[in-house]
Design an enzyme around this catalytic site. Structure first.
Site, PDB file in Angstrom:
ATOM      1  N   ASP A  74      25.922 -14.786  14.957  1.00  0.00           N
ATOM      2  CA  ASP A  74      26.346 -14.487  13.738  1.00  0.00           C
ATOM      3  C   ASP A  74      26.284 -16.408  13.037  1.00  0.00           C
ATOM      4  O   ASP A  74      26.553 -16.603  12.266  1.00  0.00           O
ATOM      5  CB  ASP A  74      28.102 -14.044  13.706  1.00  0.00           C
ATOM      6  CG  ASP A  74      28.509 -14.637  14.148  1.00  0.00           C
ATOM      7  OD1 ASP A  74      28.657 -15.774  15.005  1.00  0.00           O
ATOM      8  OD2 ASP A  74      30.271 -14.534  14.974  1.00  0.00           O
ATOM      9  N   SER A  75      25.619 -17.267  14.153  1.00  0.00           N
ATOM     10  CA  SER A  75      25.677 -18.466  13.894  1.00  0.00           C
ATOM     11  C   SER A  75      24.673 -18.192  12.747  1.00  0.00           C
ATOM     12  O   SER A  75      24.105 -19.844  11.756  1.00  0.00           O
ATOM     13  CB  SER A  75      24.763 -18.867  14.930  1.00  0.00           C
ATOM     14  OG  SER A  75      23.984 -18.441  15.172  1.00  0.00           O
TER      15      SER A  75
ATOM     16  N   ASP B 299      25.878 -10.077  17.070  1.00  0.00           N
ATOM     17  CA  ASP B 299      26.875 -10.463  16.862  1.00  0.00           C
ATOM     18  C   ASP B 299      27.815  -9.157  16.234  1.00  0.00           C
ATOM     19  O   ASP B 299      27.500  -9.144  15.251  1.00  0.00           O
ATOM     20  CB  ASP B 299      27.103 -11.452  16.724  1.00  0.00           C
ATOM     21  CG  ASP B 299      27.387 -12.915  17.787  1.00  0.00           C
ATOM     22  OD1 ASP B 299      27.363 -12.197  19.295  1.00  0.00           O
ATOM     23  OD2 ASP B 299      27.093 -13.893  17.067  1.00  0.00           O
TER      24      ASP B 299
ATOM     25  N   LYS C  71      27.889  -7.825  21.189  1.00  0.00           N
ATOM     26  CA  LYS C  71      27.992  -9.259  21.345  1.00  0.00           C
ATOM     27  C   LYS C  71      29.510  -9.802  20.339  1.00  0.00           C
ATOM     28  O   LYS C  71      29.536  -9.288  18.942  1.00  0.00           O
ATOM     29  CB  LYS C  71      27.600 -10.665  21.541  1.00  0.00           C
ATOM     30  CG  LYS C  71      27.982 -11.606  22.278  1.00  0.00           C
ATOM     31  CD  LYS C  71      27.282 -12.693  22.390  1.00  0.00           C
ATOM     32  CE  LYS C  71      27.289 -14.159  21.367  1.00  0.00           C
ATOM     33  NZ  LYS C  71      28.682 -14.023  20.391  1.00  0.00           N
TER      34      LYS C  71
ATOM     35  N   GLU D 146      33.423 -12.230  20.926  1.00  0.00           N
ATOM     36  CA  GLU D 146      34.285 -12.947  21.489  1.00  0.00           C
ATOM     37  C   GLU D 146      35.470 -12.414  22.342  1.00  0.00           C
ATOM     38  O   GLU D 146      36.182 -11.940  21.764  1.00  0.00           O
ATOM     39  CB  GLU D 146      33.802 -13.746  20.560  1.00  0.00           C
ATOM     40  CG  GLU D 146      33.192 -14.235  20.031  1.00  0.00           C
ATOM     41  CD  GLU D 146      33.198 -15.558  19.056  1.00  0.00           C
ATOM     42  OE1 GLU D 146      34.268 -15.938  18.389  1.00  0.00           O
ATOM     43  OE2 GLU D 146      32.399 -16.584  18.620  1.00  0.00           O
TER      44      GLU D 146
ATOM     45  N   GLU E  21      30.776 -20.885  26.287  1.00  0.00           N
ATOM     46  CA  GLU E  21      29.963 -21.964  24.976  1.00  0.00           C
ATOM     47  C   GLU E  21      31.434 -23.011  25.661  1.00  0.00           C
ATOM     48  O   GLU E  21      32.296 -23.091  26.100  1.00  0.00           O
ATOM     49  CB  GLU E  21      30.885 -20.985  23.922  1.00  0.00           C
ATOM     50  CG  GLU E  21      30.117 -22.539  23.153  1.00  0.00           C
ATOM     51  CD  GLU E  21      29.494 -21.768  21.373  1.00  0.00           C
ATOM     52  OE1 GLU E  21      29.444 -22.905  21.039  1.00  0.00           O
ATOM     53  OE2 GLU E  21      30.185 -20.466  21.837  1.00  0.00           O
TER      54      GLU E  21
END
Length: 276
Positions: A49-50, A88, A118, A120, A187
């Site tokens: 999502d970056s 993501d 993925k 978070e 991270e």
């Protein structure tokens, strides 16, 4: 009964089995040309999502939508033949409930053909990760600095500098590592804590700003290539300076056009005589 075709690309199972052996090479990819260029050199490509910050100029990842992730996932899948591809789950597409997470993950996997998703989160995501993995969705976790939570976490900063942070990371690592995730992105974490986490869980750890202690490493490709230059995190090593190369090429092109050197005769179609 037809025989299934052989799997040529690396699978999440294969990525997890690399834990403790050869370092796992990971980069982000958002487009078909980039995926083609990186595929032969990477074990895992993350459609992160970056993309919101790198390609769309957004101030954070929280504005990225599920449709955006699917579109870029489809683009990346058109360019790979070897690497495992993980997409993501964007902010708001999985936090509400495990059922919402499953619906979002199924959409991504069905519409892109990727190998997994993925998400978070630490302890609070255990039930969701278990719900997904027991229903056939491979999950890569993400602990430590979590960009989707940057507004409540006090900004972008490394973790593991005090006992409360260390205790939280340990709990998150045990929770995610024990819930069925095949890998966990770690991270922004100090080296001793990243080393401890890597040794304590069965899932493969993929570091970004978390030292060589992890089982693998990931960077945003545009950071590594020197294309994205708005800022440079401490953990990024630039292997090229493509932003300057692109600017120089654009300048040369503009100069040729303005001075009528381009297009030249070799770039122009001549009128062909009619066939006899």
């Amino acid at each position: 009964m037809s025989k299934p075709s052989s799997q040529k690309r690396l699978t999440p199972f294969r990525i997890q089995s690399m834990k403790g052996s050869a370092p796992i090479v990971c980069l982000t990819a958002y487009t078909t040309p980039m995926a083609r260029a990186l595929d032969a050199h990477c074990d895992l490509l993350l459609v992160g999502d970056s993309v919101g910050m790198v390609l769309y100029g957004l101030p954070s990842t929280t504005s990225v939508t599920l449709d955006m992730m699917i579109a870029h996932g489809q683009a990346v899948m058109r360019g790979v033949s070897r690497a495992c591809v993980i997409v993501d789950l964007p902010f708001g597409s999985y936090q509400e409930s495990k059922e919402q997470a499953f619906r979002s993950a199924v959409r991504i996997m069905q519409e892109t053909g990727c190998d997994g998703v993925k998400l978070e989160g630490g302890e609070e995501m255990v039930e969701t990760i278990a719900f997904l993995t027991t229903r056939g969705v491979p999950v890569c976790g993400h602990i430590g600095l979590m960009p989707q939570q940057v507004h409540t976490a006090g900004g972008y900063r490394s973790l593991g500098h005090n006992e409360s942070e260390i205790a939280r990371v340990r709990r998150d690592a045990r929770a995610v590592g024990g819930s069925g995730a095949f890998a966990v992105v770690i991270e922004g974490m100090v080296e001793p804590l990243a080393r401890e986490v890597t040794a304590s869980i069965h899932a493969a750890t993929i570091g970004i700003g978390a030292s060589p202690a992890c089982d693998g490493q990931i960077l945003v490709a545009e950071d590594m290539l020197g294309v994205f230059t708005d800022f440079k995190p401490k953990f990024v090593k630039r292997y090229a300076g493509l932003a300057q190369t692109i600017e120089e090429a654009a300048s040369a092109y503009a100069d040729d056009v303005r001075n009528r050197r381009f297009p030249a005769k070799e770039h122009t179609f001549d009128v062909r005589p009619p066939p006899p």
